[in-house]
Scaffold this active site. Structure first.
Site, mmCIF file in Angstrom:
data_model
loop_
_atom_site.group_PDB
_atom_site.id
_atom_site.type_symbol
_atom_site.label_atom_id
_atom_site.label_comp_id
_atom_site.label_asym_id
_atom_site.label_seq_id
_atom_site.Cartn_x
_atom_site.Cartn_y
_atom_site.Cartn_z
ATOM 1 N N GLN A 1 20.177 -17.725 31.777
ATOM 2 C CA GLN A 1 20.414 -18.203 30.411
ATOM 3 C C GLN A 1 19.513 -17.428 29.457
ATOM 4 O OE1 GLN A 1 19.024 -21.857 28.383
ATOM 5 N NE2 GLN A 1 21.200 -22.377 28.197
ATOM 6 N N TYR B 1 18.803 -23.748 18.761
ATOM 7 C CA TYR B 1 18.104 -22.455 18.774
ATOM 8 C C TYR B 1 18.838 -21.426 17.894
ATOM 9 C CZ TYR B 1 15.320 -24.856 22.169
ATOM 10 O OH TYR B 1 14.493 -25.788 22.765
ATOM 11 N N ARG C 1 26.947 -21.210 25.977
ATOM 12 C CA ARG C 1 26.662 -22.654 25.908
ATOM 13 C C ARG C 1 26.707 -23.118 24.461
ATOM 14 N NH1 ARG C 1 21.901 -27.068 27.192
ATOM 15 N NH2 ARG C 1 23.063 -27.883 28.943
ATOM 16 N N GLY D 1 21.242 -31.941 34.986
ATOM 17 C CA GLY D 1 19.870 -31.650 34.580
ATOM 18 C C GLY D 1 18.880 -32.576 35.260
#
Ligand SMILES: Cc1cc2nc3c(=O)[nH]c(=O)nc-3n(C[C@H](O)[C@H](O)[C@H](O)COP(=O)(O)O)c2cc1C
Length: 364
Positions: free
Chosen positions: A103, A184, A231, A324
């Site tokens: 990622q 982000y 993503r 997760g």
């Protein structure tokens, strides 16, 4: 339990996953201060492969030696030595039959620890919402970033592309995930309230997605036939309940454009993946992605912590489930499902006070 769809293989071009279970990307700030993946990280990641996961998606890896780094002790892939440090991680994953996905992440305005620069950059010079995350060594407000120049943007795109090439050629990853979610840099461009630009990188939803699409194009050119996915989320680490302002029309614009661009997979994440994405309509983000990107492999994430829920989300159109927190306490989750064994409950202590890998985890 062995007849479950979740344990059947899934193939996308150039990537075979032995089942539908992926480890979700999770930042654990356990690299060296200079951003090299550590031996402890190799042991940590290897356990997920040994426990039967089909895919192991890495934590967000910073891409350049300018503005990408988000956290102290975050791993990078900005030069040959950092890339080489990842080779031990991918070797451990491959040794147990799983595939490794890198990622790639640029923190933008949400950087709270960058050893290369004194200030942050973002689409616009606006105070970010929320507060820095304490478990990544942060406190208080985020600083006000500087608005990116054309040159900064070109550098960031090139950073992703070069990082991707190192991830494949040196580090041994099997696929790339571009982190365009969770607040982000790429999500800052996508989000109307953080992107007030009036150049080609701002404007309507499709225009605000254009940096993600340019990054995708550059990365794909850098790595050839290796799968490159994206993503996407609504929620952000600094704005947990954010909803796309255009509702389902935004979902159509975003997923449609990603499909048209030819992304290898879309990874959607919500707090609870199966829930309606918008008030007043029943469709989840998984269902909307499936509708508007019908032929694109789809990874779903968020609160999917048991087999029944996983089957439900697959039924909504996901091809793979990324897990997760449940994976942190059940690194052997796929093996447990196959054996019909109970799963351990999540223990928040694993992530506190700092989110670094704990010695106790390595014994699981
Ligand atoms: C400690 C921690 C670190 C995370 N780091 C990342 C990250 O680096 N990149 C990312 O896309 N998501 C990150 N996430 C979000 C997870 O990928 C996932 O979306 C979230 O945990 C919800 O899924 P879950 O309910 O299965 O835990 C992180 C989550 C946790 C708990």
């Amino acid at each position: 339990m062995t007849d479950s769809k979740i344990l059947t293989p899934f193939d996308m071009p150039a990537l075979h996953a032995r089942n539908r279970l992926a480890v979700a990307p999770m930042t654990r700030v356990s690299a060296s201060e200079s951003g090299h993946a550590s031996a402890q990280m190799a042991r940590y990641y290897e356990r997920f492969a040994r426990g039967g996961f089909g895919l192991v998606i890495s934590e967000g890896i910073y891409t350049d030696q300018a503005y990408a780094q988000g956290y102290p002790c975050q791993p990078g892939i900005t030069d040959a030595a950092q890339a080489q440090a990842w080779a031990a991680v991918t070797a451990g994953i491959h040794a147990h039959g799983a595939k490794a996905v890198a990622q790639l992440m640029h923190a933008g305005a949400l950087s709270q620890g960058n050893r290369f620069r004194e200030y942050n950059v973002a689409p616009s010079a606006l105070l970010p919402k929320g507060e820095q995350m304490a478990f990544y060594y942060g406190s208080g407000q985020y600083p006000v970033p500087r608005a990116m120049s054309d040159e900064d943007i070109a550098d960031a795109i090139a950073g992703f592309a070069q990082a991707a090439r190192r991830a494949i050629e040196v580090a041994g990853f099997d696929a790339i995930e571009i982190h365009a979610a969770n607040g982000y840099l790429l999500d800052q461009f996508l989000t109307g309230y953080s992107n007030l630009r009036d150049d080609r990188w701002g404007g309507d939803t499709r225009q605000r997605l254009s940096l993600t699409l340019e990054v995708f194009k550059a990365v794909r050119e850098a790595v050839g036939s290796v799968p490159v996915g994206v993503r996407i989320s609504q929620g952000k680490v600094n704005d947990f309940t954010h909803k796309w302002a255009g509702g389902e029309a935004d979902a159509e614009a975003i997923f449609g454009a990603l499909a048209d661009a030819g992304v290898a997979f879309i990874h959607v994440t919500e707090h609870e993946a199966w829930q309606p994405a918008f008030a007043g309509s029943p469709a989840s983000l998984v269902q909307l992605a499936r509708r508007h990107a019908p032929a694109t492999p789809l990874i779903a994430n968020g609160g999917v912590h048991d087999q029944a829920r996983a089957e439900q989300v697959l039924g909504q159109g996901a091809d793979l489930i990324a897990v997760g927190k449940a994976a942190l306490v059940n690194p052997d989750l796929p093996a447990r499902l196959a054996a019909g064994e109970a799963l351990a409950a999540f223990d928040a202590g694993v992530l506190g006070p700092i989110a670094n890998i704990k010695a106790s985890e390595l014994m699981l």
